[in-house]
Design a protein around this motif. Structure first.
Motif, mmCIF file in Angstrom:
data_model
loop_
_atom_site.group_PDB
_atom_site.id
_atom_site.type_symbol
_atom_site.label_atom_id
_atom_site.label_comp_id
_atom_site.label_asym_id
_atom_site.label_seq_id
_atom_site.Cartn_x
_atom_site.Cartn_y
_atom_site.Cartn_z
ATOM 1 N N ASP A 3 1.657 6.889 -6.741
ATOM 2 C CA ASP A 3 0.669 7.914 -7.116
ATOM 3 C C ASP A 3 1.241 9.316 -6.940
ATOM 4 O OD1 ASP A 3 -1.126 5.915 -7.693
ATOM 5 O OD2 ASP A 3 -2.117 5.993 -5.735
ATOM 6 N N ASN A 4 1.984 9.529 -5.861
ATOM 7 C CA ASN A 4 2.593 10.846 -5.638
ATOM 8 C C ASN A 4 3.645 11.164 -6.694
ATOM 9 O OD1 ASN A 4 1.025 11.232 -3.338
ATOM 10 N ND2 ASN A 4 2.568 10.359 -1.974
ATOM 11 N N LEU A 5 4.393 10.140 -7.113
ATOM 12 C CA LEU A 5 5.422 10.352 -8.122
ATOM 13 C C LEU A 5 4.828 10.649 -9.486
ATOM 14 C CD1 LEU A 5 8.069 7.651 -7.187
ATOM 15 C CD2 LEU A 5 8.445 10.105 -7.309
ATOM 16 N N GLN A 44 0.833 -1.208 0.000
ATOM 17 C CA GLN A 44 0.000 0.000 0.000
ATOM 18 C C GLN A 44 0.868 1.259 0.000
ATOM 19 O OE1 GLN A 44 -2.538 -0.473 3.404
ATOM 20 N NE2 GLN A 44 -3.822 -2.036 2.440
ATOM 21 N N ARG A 45 1.964 1.231 0.736
ATOM 22 C CA ARG A 45 2.874 2.377 0.755
ATOM 23 C C ARG A 45 3.528 2.566 -0.612
ATOM 24 N NH1 ARG A 45 5.437 4.069 6.002
ATOM 25 N NH2 ARG A 45 4.049 3.356 7.657
ATOM 26 N N ILE A 46 3.839 1.471 -1.279
ATOM 27 C CA ILE A 46 4.432 1.565 -2.621
ATOM 28 C C ILE A 46 3.447 2.221 -3.585
ATOM 29 C CG2 ILE A 46 5.248 0.223 -4.604
ATOM 30 C CD1 ILE A 46 6.355 -1.823 -2.648
ATOM 31 N N LEU A 68 10.288 5.656 -1.335
ATOM 32 C CA LEU A 68 10.499 4.379 -2.017
ATOM 33 C C LEU A 68 11.803 3.731 -1.571
ATOM 34 C CD1 LEU A 68 9.361 5.089 -5.702
ATOM 35 C CD2 LEU A 68 8.203 3.702 -3.988
ATOM 36 N N TRP A 69 12.819 4.535 -1.362
ATOM 37 C CA TRP A 69 14.101 3.992 -0.916
ATOM 38 C C TRP A 69 13.988 3.389 0.480
ATOM 39 C CZ3 TRP A 69 17.952 6.315 2.561
ATOM 40 C CH2 TRP A 69 19.167 5.606 2.558
#
Length: 308
Positions: free
Chosen positions: A156-158, A149-151, A170-171
């Motif tokens: 979406d933000n990127l 879910q965090r990915i 992401l890192w």
């Protein structure tokens, strides 16, 4: 904190230590450490090994004590590393079974509630070890869903704008997945060693062994898939950033060339030498028109060559 659990159609918490109970120790105090080392006589090497955050999963026997270390996941308070893994030490000898962890997790309390709800009984020490290994694999999968879910959120933000904050998110997730993959591989090796112990091979519940193997394999494959997807995504966004930089540099170069043309024309006609326009009252406007004409032609040429 020390908690005692008794096996009675599911694990039940007791106030005091009883015979054949499970002694669960989490983040021990100085007094609790003395209890483990002095009264229970747990080898100090076992205690020190479990305290090491980077300790690998393994099985070891010393002075009739059996030590089994497995890696369990937990939510970290560190914003730079939201998910991490820690060693859980399982030590048993005769009628004493001790679990020791220096990090607070939800796994053990959830495992106790699960045994109550399902009326699961613990047959022996290795049966409890396998059930805890199964529970840790299930929690790995739970946290992997949250990581996924965090990915998606970071992706979406990127898509809206590529910023350092999103790339750092992401890192951080990638680091979590590296810890998960490494821990699951270690747990898998530990499971195979326990499974092949000759002295206990005939006492294992075959269905439990199959469940542990399936959950471990699924958690390991899922973490590898997410890690590969995230690595590919990071590489793709790195390529996008590099391509955007190239486009910007190409546009700036084109603009610099176009702006240089009027300067060149004005410099040539502004030199202190005779030319055809020094006596012409419209010389300034003729030079300006020539500069403008060449600049407009250059713009159309660059646009045709996709330089803008």
């Amino acid at each position: 904190m020390i908690t005692y659990y008794k096996n009675n159609n599911g694990l039940t918490q007791t106030k005091d230590r009883e015979e054949n109970c499970w002694i669960n120790v989490v983040c021990p105090t100085i007094e609790e450490t003395k209890f483990l080392l002095k009264e229970l006589q747990i080898p100090e090497d076992f205690y020190s090994d479990i305290e090491d955050i980077d300790e690998r999963p393994r099985i070891e026997i010393e002075n009739d004590w059996t030590l089994i270390i497995l890696r369990i996941p937990f939510k970290s308070s560190d914003p730079k590393l939201p998910f991490n893994t820690a060693p859980l030490g399982l030590m048993f000898k005769d009628d004493v079974f001790v679990s020791l962890c220096f990090y607070k997790t939800d796994i053990l309390s959830d495992f106790v509630l699960y045994t109550k709800r399902k009326n699961i009984s613990i047959e022996n020490d290795f049966d409890l070890v396998l059930k805890l290994l199964l529970s840790s694999s299930i929690w790995f999968l739970k946290y992997l869903k949250q990581i996924n879910q965090r990915i998606k959120l970071a992706e979406d933000n990127l898509e809206e704008s590529i910023k350092n904050e999103e790339l750092q998110a992401l890192w951080q997730i990638e680091k979590c997945l590296v810890f998960f993959v490494t821990s699951l591989k270690g747990n898998d090796v530990l499971f195979r060693r326990i499974k092949n112990l000759k002295a206990h091979k005939d006492t294992y519940d075959l269905e439990l062994l199959e469940d542990v193997e399936i959950e471990l394999r699924q958690a390991e494959e899922t973490s590898n898939i997410y890690s590969n997807i995230l690595t590919g995504m990071m590489d793709a966004y790195a390529s996008v950033i590099s391509n955007n930089l190239n486009v910007i540099m190409k546009r700036l170069t084109s603009i610099s060339i176009i702006l240089m043309i009027p300067t060149l024309v004005a410099s040539l006609y502004g030199m202190n030498v005779p030319n055809n326009f020094q006596e012409n009252p419209f010389g300034f406007w003729i030079v300006l028109s020539i500069s403008l004409l060449i600049s407009v032609s250059s713009v159309f040429l660059f646009k045709k060559k996709n330089m803008f």
